[in-house]
Scaffold this active site. Structure first.
Site, PDB file in Angstrom:
ATOM      1  NE  ARG A  31      -3.628 -54.577  -9.807  1.00  0.00           N
ATOM      2  CZ  ARG A  31      -3.714 -54.548 -11.119  1.00  0.00           C
ATOM      3  NH1 ARG A  31      -4.455 -53.647 -11.716  1.00  0.00           N
ATOM      4  NH2 ARG A  31      -3.054 -55.425 -11.864  1.00  0.00           N
ATOM      5  CG  HIS A  77       3.658 -52.326  -7.029  1.00  0.00           C
ATOM      6  ND1 HIS A  77       2.731 -52.961  -6.231  1.00  0.00           N
ATOM      7  CD2 HIS A  77       2.943 -51.505  -7.829  1.00  0.00           C
ATOM      8  CE1 HIS A  77       1.521 -52.538  -6.528  1.00  0.00           C
ATOM      9  NE2 HIS A  77       1.616 -51.651  -7.496  1.00  0.00           N
ATOM     10  CE1 TYR A 121      14.063 -32.688 -16.401  1.00  0.00           C
ATOM     11  CE2 TYR A 121      11.755 -33.249 -16.748  1.00  0.00           C
ATOM     12  CZ  TYR A 121      13.006 -32.962 -17.257  1.00  0.00           C
ATOM     13  OH  TYR A 121      13.203 -32.938 -18.615  1.00  0.00           O
TER      14      TYR A 121
END
Length: 364
Positions: A31, A77, A121
């Site tokens: 990570r 993931h 968007y």
């Protein structure tokens, strides 16, 4: 009560420490820390890999960010969609990355600290630098591993000839360790790497003839002495004193203003202006009369002194001391080496490890 066949009796502290160790190692290696070879964390590598499979090439069309995020969390993931999208947004921000790896279309946030629009968007595709970072994946230059569900494969590391770790930098907090790497100028890094190839015994001091210090996407001035920067680069730990770029503009009649055209990396412009405005309102800096944001495409913040007799140097020093017009950017070159072992490297060690990997890629 007798334990069943599926129950195992172990001391609580041993079971807890064992499980916490597994969690800690997962956080460190999967990570938070970048790989020294391609400078990426797993989430960034998986984002770029998913975009490559979607054929989001620089010359092609954009595709909805939601599609990219969906593929990443569905195939590679298995984490939250918002955290994956946040990572993608950062790869597209020119004020966050020295060399963006994602070409974003739509609202991807700004230097004022405003958040990006929702992923339904915005649209995205790869940049040319991202394709260079992945160049060679089809030639068998790196190993692939199964994805978390075993249905597909993903590359363990990218082979591309781009020094991403030092060029774009990285930051992250793991369990018991952290990393903070500033971005650098890629031309300087390549010149230093060539010098290291020609002179394998070159020291960090020699490499600093090419890499004089960090090169932040938002500009600013590193005001530390060369020896201070050298000590940080040699040990892999330290900090850089970073100041805004400020010029004095004189007006007719003898008046003058201070104009900020570059701010320190990671500082949000809106919060910086608010910080300065609070000093004026609370009369903590009486020699400053006003602050105005006149930014358009270029950053321009005007600082107006109380009178023309104010000493510009005194005003500047006060602003550096009381605001984020001067910050300290930490250096902690904590990365995963080619064996995925975490450790702190110096500038020379980082470049040498990247060069060794590039030679391995070429031989493969």
């Amino acid at each position: 009560m007798q334990p069943s066949e599926t129950e195992i009796e172990v001391p609580f502290d041993a079971a807890l420490s064992e499980r916490y160790l597994v969690y800690a190692l997962s956080t460190i290696t999967a990570r938070s820390l970048p790989d020294v070879r391609d400078g990426l964390k797993p989430v960034h590598r998986r984002l770029l890999w998913a975009m490559r499979l979607l054929r989001l090439d620089p010359a092609g069309a954009y595709k909805k960010s939601a599609r990219v995020v969906g593929d990443v969390i569905g195939k590679y993931h298995p984490h939250g969609d918002q955290s994956v999208y946040d990572a993608m947004v950062r790869l597209a921000q020119s004020f966050a990355l020295r060399y963006p790896l994602v070409d974003g279309q739509g609202n991807f946030g700004n230097i004022d600290g405003d958040n990006a629009a929702a992923y339904r968007y915005t649209e995205a595709k790869l940049t040319a630098i991202a394709t260079q970072l992945m160049a060679g994946l089809d030639e068998g230059t790196v190993d692939f591993r199964p994805t978390y569900n075993g249905e597909e494969e993903e590359p363990e590391v990218f082979p591309g000839l781009f020094p991403n770790l030092l060029a774009n930098g990285a930051s992250g907090i793991a369990v018991g360790m952290a990393t903070s790497i500033p971005p650098h100028n890629v031309s300087e890094l390549i010149d230093a790497a060539i010098h290291l190839i020609d002179n394998p015994a070159a020291e960090t001091r020699d490499l600093m003839d090419f890499v004089s210090g960090p090169d932040f996407p938002t500009g600013g001035l590193v005001v530390d002495a060369r020896e201070t920067i050298l000590a940080a680069y040699e040990s892999g730990r330290g900090s850089f004193r970073l100041r805004a770029r400020i010029a004095q503009e004189k007006e007719k009649g003898g008046g003058w203003d201070l104009v900020v055209t570059e701010i320190p990396y990671g500082v949000q412009k809106a919060k910086l202006i608010e910080q300065i405005a609070d000093l004026i309102a609370n009369k903590k800096l009486p020699i400053l009369a006003d602050v105005r944001d006149e930014s358009a495409e270029d950053l321009r913040v005007v600082l107006e002194p109380r009178s023309r007799t104010v000493d510009p140097t005194l005003l500047l020093e006060s602003l550096y001391k009381l605001t984020d017009l001067e910050i300290r950017f930490p250096l902690n070159l904590n990365v995963l080496d080619q064996h995925r072992t975490p450790g702190v490297m110096g500038l020379r060690s980082c470049l040498a490890a990247w060069l060794a990997f590039q030679i391995e890629v070429l031989l493969n």
